[in-house]
Design an enzyme around this catalytic site. Structure first.
Site, PDB file in Angstrom:
ATOM      1  N   ASN A  73       0.808  -1.231  -0.006  1.00 40.21           N
ATOM      2  CA  ASN A  73       0.045   0.063  -0.177  1.00 40.21           C
ATOM      3  C   ASN A  73       0.933   1.158  -0.032  1.00 40.21           C
ATOM      4  O   ASN A  73       1.527   1.607   0.890  1.00 40.21           O
ATOM      5  CB  ASN A  73      -1.026   0.174   1.228  1.00 40.21           C
TER       6      ASN A  73
ATOM      7  N   LYS B 199       0.238   4.193  -0.703  1.00 42.55           N
ATOM      8  CA  LYS B 199      -0.428   5.540  -0.011  1.00 42.55           C
ATOM      9  C   LYS B 199       0.023   6.717  -0.837  1.00 42.55           C
ATOM     10  O   LYS B 199       0.200   6.490  -2.003  1.00 42.55           O
ATOM     11  CB  LYS B 199       0.184   5.649   1.600  1.00 42.55           C
TER      12      LYS B 199
ATOM     13  N   HIS C 283      -9.438   1.859   4.440  1.00 38.39           N
ATOM     14  CA  HIS C 283      -8.229   1.740   5.218  1.00 38.39           C
ATOM     15  C   HIS C 283      -8.531   2.809   6.320  1.00 38.39           C
ATOM     16  O   HIS C 283      -9.312   3.676   6.432  1.00 38.39           O
ATOM     17  CB  HIS C 283      -7.133   2.057   4.249  1.00 38.39           C
TER      18      HIS C 283
ATOM     19  N   GLU D  76      -6.804   5.263   7.631  1.00 41.62           N
ATOM     20  CA  GLU D  76      -6.846   6.587   7.125  1.00 41.62           C
ATOM     21  C   GLU D  76      -7.930   7.176   6.548  1.00 41.62           C
ATOM     22  O   GLU D  76      -8.544   8.276   6.724  1.00 41.62           O
ATOM     23  CB  GLU D  76      -5.281   6.767   6.309  1.00 41.62           C
TER      24      GLU D  76
ATOM     25  N   GLU E 271      -5.622  -4.575  10.424  1.00 41.83           N
ATOM     26  CA  GLU E 271      -4.543  -3.514  10.675  1.00 41.83           C
ATOM     27  C   GLU E 271      -4.830  -2.712  12.098  1.00 41.83           C
ATOM     28  O   GLU E 271      -5.699  -2.021  11.976  1.00 41.83           O
ATOM     29  CB  GLU E 271      -4.458  -2.667   9.659  1.00 41.83           C
TER      30      GLU E 271
ATOM     31  N   GLY F  15       2.142   2.404  10.733  1.00 41.37           N
ATOM     32  CA  GLY F  15       3.380   3.688  10.406  1.00 41.37           C
ATOM     33  C   GLY F  15       4.059   4.110  11.895  1.00 41.37           C
ATOM     34  O   GLY F  15       4.493   4.951  11.778  1.00 41.37           O
TER      35      GLY F  15
ATOM     36  N   SER G 291       3.136  -1.924  10.434  1.00 43.99           N
ATOM     37  CA  SER G 291       4.643  -2.122  10.757  1.00 43.99           C
ATOM     38  C   SER G 291       5.140  -3.335  10.272  1.00 43.99           C
ATOM     39  O   SER G 291       6.107  -3.815  10.943  1.00 43.99           O
ATOM     40  CB  SER G 291       5.022  -1.326  12.102  1.00 43.99           C
TER      41      SER G 291
END
Ligand code: PGA
Length: 250
Positions: A9, A11, A95, A97, A167, A173, A212
């Site tokens: 991904n 991003k 996701h 985010e 996730e 991250g 991560s």
């Protein structure tokens, strides 16, 4: 046997030249990946470049988001058909985010999952708890709520048209990975929840871990019984690291 799947991904990262370099590196080493399915999810503006570079290889590509709408006056949005026009196989939906920064609710995510799979794309459905939710002991409840929104809308069988990515938001991250045991525990709980609806779907559906995952910790996470692959952010931007993860998956 569930075929492992590693998806990058990217991003909002990269440029035409850095993506070319990254894909050259991945293409050069992907032959050493034995059985895992390898996917990269690119920023939409680069999907045409990615498609041109990956056509004819064993690497699949996808988008990071899609609109719930098929077409029309939705400035800035990308439809399922547009992704298919560039031979995308996958698309990430929900996701964390998108959920936290762009207000995507469980219902919107379920609708995106439905729109994607009906169009013939394979949605990668992201679910996972925040740090607060983990500390409050509601991790399994949050994952169940996020998955149930999809099951209620599309039926449990629909899960087989896509992939689930667990996730934990606190691991994305941050460099803080869930331990293999922590991840396995939640993956098993997700599979059990699905098994209550349909044991065969639960057995077949692939559940990736994301947050991560990197070249150093991938092998021990991927060795866990219910972890069927990874959704990789930061470490997917370096060909060598990404390939190490793909090879660890099998
Ligand atoms: P990360 O991102 O690997 O950089 O933690 C994973 C993701 O957000 O999909």
């Amino acid at each position: 046997m569930r075929k492992p799947i590693i998806a990058g991904n990217w991003k909002m990262n990269g440029s035409r030249s850095s993506i070319k370099e990254l894909l050259d590196g991945i293409k050069a080493g992907v032959g050493e990946v034995k059985s895992a399915e390898v996917v990269v999810c690119a920023p939409s503006i680069y999907i045409a470049d990615v498609a041109a570079q990956l056509e004819g290889t064993d690497i699949a590509w996808g988008g990071q988001n899609l609109s719930t709408e098929p077409k029309g006056a939705f400035t800035g949005e990308i439809s399922a058909d547009m992704l298919l026009d560039f031979n995308c196989k996958y698309v990430i939906v929900g996701h964390s985010e998108r959920r936290s920064l762009y207000g995507e609710t469980d219902e919107i995510v379920a609708e995106k999952f439905e729109v994607a799979r009906k169009a013939g794309l394979r949605p990668i459905l992201c679910i996972g708890e925040t740090l607060q939710e983990r500390e409050d002991g509601v991790t399994n409840d949050v994952c169940a709520r996020q998955i149930m929104a999809v099951i209620e809308r599309s039926g449990v069988q629909a899960l087989l048209d896509g992939v689930i990515a667990y996730e934990p938001v606190w691991a994305i991250g941050t460099g803080k990975t869930a331990t293999p045991e922590q991840a396995q525990e939640t993956h098993a709980a997700i599979r059990k929840l699905i098994a209550e609806k349909d044991a065969s779907v639960a057995e077949q559906v692939r559940i990736q871990y994301g947050g991560s995952m990197n070249a150093g910790n991938a092998a021990e996470l991927l060795a866990m019984e219910d972890i069927d692959g990874g959704l990789i952010g930061g470490a997917s931007l370096k060909a060598e690291d990404f390939l190490t993860i793909c090879k660890a998956a099998g």
